[in-house]
Design a protein around this motif. Sequence first.
Motif, PDB file in Angstrom:
ATOM      1  N   GLY A 136      13.176 -44.981  14.717  1.00 46.94           N
ATOM      2  CA  GLY A 136      14.589 -44.748  14.716  1.00 46.94           C
ATOM      3  C   GLY A 136      14.925 -43.356  15.185  1.00 46.94           C
ATOM      4  O   GLY A 136      14.065 -42.592  15.603  1.00 46.94           O
ATOM      5  N   GLN A 137      16.185 -43.030  15.133  1.00 49.30           N
ATOM      6  CA  GLN A 137      16.714 -41.728  15.537  1.00 49.30           C
ATOM      7  C   GLN A 137      17.148 -40.953  14.303  1.00 49.30           C
ATOM      8  O   GLN A 137      17.557 -41.555  13.318  1.00 49.30           O
ATOM      9  N   GLY A 138      17.072 -39.627  14.385  1.00 51.73           N
ATOM     10  CA  GLY A 138      17.553 -38.850  13.252  1.00 51.73           C
ATOM     11  C   GLY A 138      17.416 -37.363  13.454  1.00 51.73           C
ATOM     12  O   GLY A 138      16.901 -36.895  14.463  1.00 51.73           O
ATOM     13  N   THR A 139      17.896 -36.625  12.450  1.00 52.04           N
ATOM     14  CA  THR A 139      17.877 -35.167  12.455  1.00 52.04           C
ATOM     15  C   THR A 139      17.295 -34.685  11.137  1.00 52.04           C
ATOM     16  O   THR A 139      17.599 -35.234  10.079  1.00 52.04           O
ATOM     17  N   SER A 140      16.460 -33.647  11.215  1.00 51.39           N
ATOM     18  CA  SER A 140      15.907 -33.030  10.017  1.00 51.39           C
ATOM     19  C   SER A 140      16.013 -31.520  10.162  1.00 51.39           C
ATOM     20  O   SER A 140      15.710 -30.978  11.225  1.00 51.39           O
TER      21      SER A 140
END
Length: 70
Positions: free
Chosen positions: A1-5
């Motif tokens: 999936g896609q995401g930001t951390s």
Amino acid sequence: GQGTSTYKDIKYVGEWKEDKMHGQGTLEDKKNGMLFKGEMRNNDMWNGVATYEKYGNIIRRRTIVNGVAK
């Protein structure tokens, strides 16, 4: 999936697999002035370009190929 951390001075925006940075993304380390754009594999910079800045000027650019800086 896609995401930001985001953790302290490090931010990653891109693809994830099994809770690891894996796929295309951007990794930024503000403390060290590093910006990597490219492919990540299992949390490692794999294929792409890392640039290092100081006072707004690029001081070093490294090409990463199969996990090795050239």
